[in-house]
Design a protein around this motif. Structure first.
Motif, PDB file in Angstrom:
ATOM      1  N   LEU A  65       2.467   7.985 -24.109  1.00  0.00           N
ATOM      2  CA  LEU A  65       2.695   8.464 -22.748  1.00  0.00           C
ATOM      3  C   LEU A  65       1.972   9.781 -22.475  1.00  0.00           C
ATOM      4  N   PRO A  66       1.402   9.936 -21.279  1.00  0.00           N
ATOM      5  CA  PRO A  66       0.825  11.226 -20.914  1.00  0.00           C
ATOM      6  C   PRO A  66       1.934  12.280 -20.828  1.00  0.00           C
ATOM      7  N   ILE A  67       1.570  13.506 -21.178  1.00  0.00           N
ATOM      8  CA  ILE A  67       2.495  14.638 -21.071  1.00  0.00           C
ATOM      9  C   ILE A  67       2.010  15.532 -19.940  1.00  0.00           C
ATOM     10  N   GLN A  68       2.922  15.879 -19.050  1.00  0.00           N
ATOM     11  CA  GLN A  68       2.582  16.884 -18.052  1.00  0.00           C
ATOM     12  C   GLN A  68       3.660  17.958 -18.058  1.00  0.00           C
ATOM     13  N   ARG A  69       3.234  19.184 -17.800  1.00  0.00           N
ATOM     14  CA  ARG A  69       4.204  20.276 -17.723  1.00  0.00           C
ATOM     15  C   ARG A  69       4.965  20.139 -16.418  1.00  0.00           C
ATOM     16  N   ARG A  70       6.273  20.301 -16.506  1.00  0.00           N
ATOM     17  CA  ARG A  70       7.155  20.115 -15.355  1.00  0.00           C
ATOM     18  C   ARG A  70       6.811  21.080 -14.219  1.00  0.00           C
ATOM     19  N   ASP A  71       6.710  22.363 -14.512  1.00  0.00           N
ATOM     20  CA  ASP A  71       6.483  23.349 -13.455  1.00  0.00           C
ATOM     21  C   ASP A  71       5.069  23.311 -12.900  1.00  0.00           C
ATOM     22  N   GLU A  72       4.077  23.211 -13.786  1.00  0.00           N
ATOM     23  CA  GLU A  72       2.687  23.244 -13.361  1.00  0.00           C
ATOM     24  C   GLU A  72       2.188  21.882 -12.881  1.00  0.00           C
ATOM     25  N   GLY A  73       2.779  20.797 -13.387  1.00  0.00           N
ATOM     26  CA  GLY A  73       2.377  19.448 -12.999  1.00  0.00           C
ATOM     27  C   GLY A  73       1.067  18.990 -13.617  1.00  0.00           C
ATOM     28  N   ASP A  74       0.538  19.751 -14.581  1.00  0.00           N
ATOM     29  CA  ASP A  74      -0.763  19.412 -15.155  1.00  0.00           C
ATOM     30  C   ASP A  74      -0.631  18.568 -16.417  1.00  0.00           C
ATOM     31  N   PHE A  75      -1.627  17.728 -16.641  1.00  0.00           N
ATOM     32  CA  PHE A  75      -1.730  16.883 -17.826  1.00  0.00           C
ATOM     33  C   PHE A  75      -2.128  17.780 -18.991  1.00  0.00           C
ATOM     34  N   ILE A  76      -1.339  17.749 -20.089  1.00  0.00           N
ATOM     35  CA  ILE A  76      -1.695  18.583 -21.248  1.00  0.00           C
ATOM     36  C   ILE A  76      -1.911  17.760 -22.516  1.00  0.00           C
ATOM     37  N   GLY A  77      -1.735  16.438 -22.447  1.00  0.00           N
ATOM     38  CA  GLY A  77      -1.940  15.622 -23.629  1.00  0.00           C
ATOM     39  C   GLY A  77      -1.163  14.324 -23.558  1.00  0.00           C
ATOM     40  N   TYR A  78      -0.893  13.774 -24.742  1.00  0.00           N
ATOM     41  CA  TYR A  78      -0.118  12.539 -24.813  1.00  0.00           C
ATOM     42  C   TYR A  78       0.782  12.573 -26.033  1.00  0.00           C
ATOM     43  N   CYS A  79       1.819  11.757 -26.007  1.00  0.00           N
ATOM     44  CA  CYS A  79       2.723  11.608 -27.144  1.00  0.00           C
ATOM     45  C   CYS A  79       3.410  10.256 -26.989  1.00  0.00           C
ATOM     46  N   GLY A  80       3.677   9.612 -28.102  1.00  0.00           N
ATOM     47  CA  GLY A  80       4.395   8.344 -28.010  1.00  0.00           C
ATOM     48  C   GLY A  80       4.374   7.593 -29.318  1.00  0.00           C
ATOM     49  N   LEU A  81       4.714   6.327 -29.223  1.00  0.00           N
ATOM     50  CA  LEU A  81       4.741   5.440 -30.376  1.00  0.00           C
ATOM     51  C   LEU A  81       3.564   4.478 -30.283  1.00  0.00           C
ATOM     52  N   ILE A  82       2.908   4.272 -31.414  1.00  0.00           N
ATOM     53  CA  ILE A  82       1.776   3.352 -31.504  1.00  0.00           C
ATOM     54  C   ILE A  82       1.916   2.526 -32.781  1.00  0.00           C
ATOM     55  N   ILE A  83       1.177   1.441 -32.856  1.00  0.00           N
ATOM     56  CA  ILE A  83       1.152   0.687 -34.102  1.00  0.00           C
ATOM     57  C   ILE A  83       0.240   1.408 -35.093  1.00  0.00           C
ATOM     58  N   GLY A  84      -0.917   1.876 -34.652  1.00  0.00           N
ATOM     59  CA  GLY A  84      -1.784   2.676 -35.508  1.00  0.00           C
ATOM     60  C   GLY A  84      -2.024   2.048 -36.863  1.00  0.00           C
ATOM     61  N   ARG A  85      -1.713   2.783 -37.923  1.00  0.00           N
ATOM     62  CA  ARG A  85      -1.880   2.292 -39.289  1.00  0.00           C
ATOM     63  C   ARG A  85      -0.610   1.611 -39.787  1.00  0.00           C
ATOM     64  N   SER A  86       0.373   1.466 -38.935  1.00  0.00           N
ATOM     65  CA  SER A  86       1.679   0.951 -39.343  1.00  0.00           C
ATOM     66  C   SER A  86       1.953  -0.398 -38.674  1.00  0.00           C
ATOM     67  N   THR A  87       3.214  -0.640 -38.307  1.00  0.00           N
ATOM     68  CA  THR A  87       3.616  -1.929 -37.721  1.00  0.00           C
ATOM     69  C   THR A  87       4.489  -1.698 -36.491  1.00  0.00           C
ATOM     70  N   VAL A  88       4.678  -2.741 -35.700  1.00  0.00           N
ATOM     71  CA  VAL A  88       5.542  -2.632 -34.529  1.00  0.00           C
ATOM     72  C   VAL A  88       7.000  -2.398 -34.953  1.00  0.00           C
ATOM     73  N   GLU A  89       7.365  -2.869 -36.146  1.00  0.00           N
ATOM     74  CA  GLU A  89       8.730  -2.658 -36.649  1.00  0.00           C
ATOM     75  C   GLU A  89       8.953  -1.203 -37.067  1.00  0.00           C
ATOM     76  N   GLU A  90       7.917  -0.580 -37.602  1.00  0.00           N
ATOM     77  CA  GLU A  90       7.982   0.820 -38.033  1.00  0.00           C
ATOM     78  C   GLU A  90       6.742   1.536 -37.498  1.00  0.00           C
ATOM     79  N   PRO A  91       6.726   1.813 -36.179  1.00  0.00           N
ATOM     80  CA  PRO A  91       5.531   2.380 -35.555  1.00  0.00           C
ATOM     81  C   PRO A  91       5.286   3.834 -35.971  1.00  0.00           C
ATOM     82  N   GLU A  92       4.123   4.310 -35.560  1.00  0.00           N
ATOM     83  CA  GLU A  92       3.760   5.707 -35.783  1.00  0.00           C
ATOM     84  C   GLU A  92       4.060   6.514 -34.535  1.00  0.00           C
ATOM     85  N   ILE A  93       4.467   7.759 -34.742  1.00  0.00           N
ATOM     86  CA  ILE A  93       4.540   8.709 -33.640  1.00  0.00           C
ATOM     87  C   ILE A  93       3.185   9.419 -33.609  1.00  0.00           C
ATOM     88  N   ALA A  94       2.631   9.566 -32.426  1.00  0.00           N
ATOM     89  CA  ALA A  94       1.306  10.171 -32.274  1.00  0.00           C
ATOM     90  C   ALA A  94       1.339  11.151 -31.114  1.00  0.00           C
TER      91      ALA A  94
END
Length: 167
Positions: A65-94
């Motif tokens: 998910l995109p991250i935006q600062r609440r007060d400024e409303g600007d996009f500062i990055g992303y964070c969430g769960l992905i399969i990445g090098r792992s699995t859907v049962e035990e995903p990675e946080i990125a």
């Protein structure tokens, strides 16, 4: 096969909002990826990537998910769960944030919200993989009670694999 609940796709913290991707995020996402120092992807390429992220979310029930600062409303990055090098049962946080947003606790705050969202899905464990050189990212994961599992050598150097059990 275990069935997991879909994670919430709109998360809020005291300072941040994590929400689904929009096509309007493409230019900011390009700029973030350009900070890696490996060139700047085209906006069209990023729009395709956003469509792929949304399709993966529909299939897996987890999201980056995109991250935006609440007060400024600007996009500062992303964070969430992905399969990445792992699995859907035990995903990675990125997560990845603009350099100007580093050192302010945003990554820890966003990742904490994603960790709480992961708990609601019924999963029992998450992974994270981080370059051994990335001390700030390793500190974020340590604050969230991730533990080192092992270290692997990959084409781009040493990668630390961390894990966290979920309640």
């Amino acid at each position: 096969m275990t069935t997991y609940r879909t994670m919430p796709f709109h998360l809020e913290t005291a300072r941040l909002i994590l929400r689904p991707w929009a096509e309007s995020d493409a230019a900011d996402f390009c700029a973030l990826l350009a900070e890696r120092g490996k060139g700047t992807p085209t906006v069209e390429h990023i729009r395709t990537s956003i469509a792929e992220l949304l399709a993966a979310t529909a299939t897996t029930g987890i999201a980056l998910l995109p991250i935006q600062r609440r007060d400024e409303g600007d996009f500062i990055g992303y964070c969430g769960l992905i399969i990445g090098r792992s699995t859907v049962e035990e995903p990675e946080i990125a997560y990845e944030l603009f350099q100007h947003a580093h050192g302010r606790g945003y990554a820890t705050e966003a990742a904490g919200a994603v960790l709480d969202a992961a708990v609601t899905t019924g999963r029992k464990r998450l992974w994270s993989t981080v370059g051994a050189w990335n001390t700030p990212s390793l500190r974020v994961l340590e604050k969230l009670d991730f533990e080192r599992h092992h270290v692997a050598m990959e084409d781009n150097g040493e990668v630390v694999w961390l894990t966290r059990s979920l309640p």
